[in-house]
Design an enzyme around this catalytic site. Structure first.
Site, PDB file in Angstrom:
ATOM      1  N   LYS A  19      -8.445   6.739 -19.169  1.00  0.00           N
ATOM      2  CA  LYS A  19      -8.779   7.252 -20.493  1.00  0.00           C
ATOM      3  C   LYS A  19      -7.545   7.229 -21.409  1.00  0.00           C
ATOM      4  CE  LYS A  19     -12.558   7.845 -18.176  1.00  0.00           C
ATOM      5  NZ  LYS A  19     -12.927   9.090 -17.524  1.00  0.00           N
ATOM      6  N   ARG A  32       0.857  -1.199   0.000  1.00  0.00           N
ATOM      7  CA  ARG A  32       0.000   0.000   0.000  1.00  0.00           C
ATOM      8  C   ARG A  32       0.882   1.234   0.000  1.00  0.00           C
ATOM      9  NH1 ARG A  32      -1.350   1.631   4.598  1.00  0.00           N
ATOM     10  NH2 ARG A  32      -2.166  -0.344   5.381  1.00  0.00           N
ATOM     11  N   TYR A  75     -16.896  16.916 -15.308  1.00  0.00           N
ATOM     12  CA  TYR A  75     -17.198  15.488 -15.267  1.00  0.00           C
ATOM     13  C   TYR A  75     -18.242  15.211 -14.185  1.00  0.00           C
ATOM     14  CZ  TYR A  75     -16.496  10.483 -14.754  1.00  0.00           C
ATOM     15  OH  TYR A  75     -16.682   9.136 -14.660  1.00  0.00           O
ATOM     16  N   ASP A 107      -7.825  19.084 -14.008  1.00  0.00           N
ATOM     17  CA  ASP A 107      -8.155  17.749 -14.515  1.00  0.00           C
ATOM     18  C   ASP A 107      -7.737  17.737 -15.984  1.00  0.00           C
ATOM     19  OD1 ASP A 107      -9.354  15.498 -15.625  1.00  0.00           O
ATOM     20  OD2 ASP A 107     -11.164  15.635 -14.392  1.00  0.00           O
TER      21      ASP A 107
END
Ligand SMILES: *Cc1c(COP(=O)(O)O)cnc(C)c1O
Length: 379
Positions: free
Chosen positions: A195, A46, A98, A170
């Site tokens: 994406k 992690r 978004y 973004d």
């Protein structure tokens, strides 16, 4: 190093054990220690994983940052940024954004006492009247999704510079191939690496890239403490995707232009949204801050007819009707019922997301096949 070299080599080293050219997939949760604390830089996955670290170095390199962080999804990356805030803090956000970001802001963080202002930033001066001593974050998405508005990152950075405010961009739609917000004055770049960065519609992932050491320390703390990391397999896939980002983007842009022009000249199409048109209201800003105009194109069918738009979507053969974007294959989406369904209809329509709006993620297939497919579906 130039961008097209960075995508392949940026932040990468040969594997120190066997010299593997591609980073091995370190599919392990933990690492042996010779004595308590006697490890080779890795204790628990992690916190750190060599495959993820190789990817984080690549993220940092292609965005001209100093530190990269990989997350389980784009929204997990945005969530980590919001965890920098405290109750009473205010955020100024792009109003056309978004849907999932809007949902996270208004359905989760609003209840934690954070105040959001959604502002049309096409004119950067519009943020001035919302800036105050509580403004801790400015959230910019450009080009906006799905209306393809362009926001002047440098102008927003100038306006917020002398305040104790972070500017986050973004950069999912543009990718660092088209624009590099850190160079324009942003503090944080965020990606849905799902994406264009991944590029093959085969993973879900998020990224943050920053220049400042203190900010990166705070974000790494949140990444480890909250734990929304991505696994080594997905890290490997994203790294492989990045190696062809520049080649894919070049073709996405070329095909996007051909399709935007085809649609604009079609008598059955009412309106096309694509920042490459000289008639686009922010074309000049797009030209100055972007290297090209990308592969995202939105349009409305003639008469703004919902049923006609639905028929068109059902008739497409090469374009797949699907959520998401940025893969090698072409996708068509219906924002009002898909990506933007979580935004109330009234809010949606205010920014132009009408029921007849169709959003295309133009892939890298042959552009003549794509145009023929649209042509038969428009009928
Ligand atoms: C998809 C997307 C996100 C969210 O990313 P996930 O990887 O789906 O969590 C955020 N911003 C934009 C612009 C997106 O397209």
């Amino acid at each position: 190093m130039k961008f097209n070299t960075k995508t392949i080599h940026g932040g990468q080293k040969l594997d120190p054990v066997y010299g593997a050219v591609m980073p091995p997939i370190y599919q392990t949760s933990t690492y042996g220690q010779t004595t308590p604390g006697g490890h080779k830089g890795y204790e628990y996955s992690r916190t750190h994983n060599p495959t993820r670290n190789a990817l984080e170095n690549a993220f940092s390199s292609i965005e001209n940052g100093n530190y990269g962080l990989a997350f389980a999804s784009g929204l997990a990356a945005i969530d980590a940024i919001l965890k920098l805030l405290e109750p009473g803090d205010e955020v100024i956000s792009t109003n056309d954004l978004y849907g999932g970001s809007y949902r996270l802001f208004t359905k989760i963080y609003k209840d934690f006492g954070i105040k959001f202002h959604f502002v049309n930033m096409e004119n950067a001066d519009n943020i001035k009247s919302y800036l105050n001593e509580n403004t801790k974050l400015i959230w910019v998405e450009t080009p906006t999704n799905p209306m393809m508005n362009i926001i002047d990152i440098k102008a927003i950075a100038e306006i917020s510079k002398h305040r104790n405010t972070m500017l986050a961009v973004d950069n999912t739609f543009a990718t660092p191939y088209l624009q590099r917000p850190l160079d324009l004055g942003a503090d944080i770049v965020m990606h849905s690496a799902t994406k264009y960065i991944g590029g093959h519609s085969d993973l879900v992932m998020g990224a943050l890239i920053v220049k400042d050491k203190n900010l990166s320390d705070r974000l790494y703390f949140i990444q480890n403490a909250s734990g929304a990391i991505c696994g080594p397999q997905d890290s490997f896939l994203a790294l492989r995707g990045i190696k062809t980002l520049h080649v894919r983007m070049q073709r996405h842009c070329e095909n996007g232009k051909a399709i935007a022009e085809f649609l604009a000249n079609h008598p059955k199409i009412e309106r096309v949204y694509w920042p490459g048109f000289e008639s686009h209201p922010n074309h000049n800003i797009a030209k100055s801050q972007m290297h090209d105009f990308g592969g995202m194109v939105s349009f409305v069918t003639r008469g703004n007819n919902y049923n006609e738009a639905l028929r068109l979507l059902e008739k497409l053969k090469i374009f797949t009707l699907a959520e998401s974007l940025g893969g090698v294959e072409s996708l068509a989406g219906h924002p009002a019922s898909m990506t933007h369904a979580s935004i109330p209809k009234k809010e949606r329509e205010k920014v132009g997301v009408v029921d007849a709006l169709i959003r295309l993620s133009v892939g890298i297939e042959d552009k003549m096949d794509l145009i023929a497919d649209l042509n038969q579906a428009i009928g």
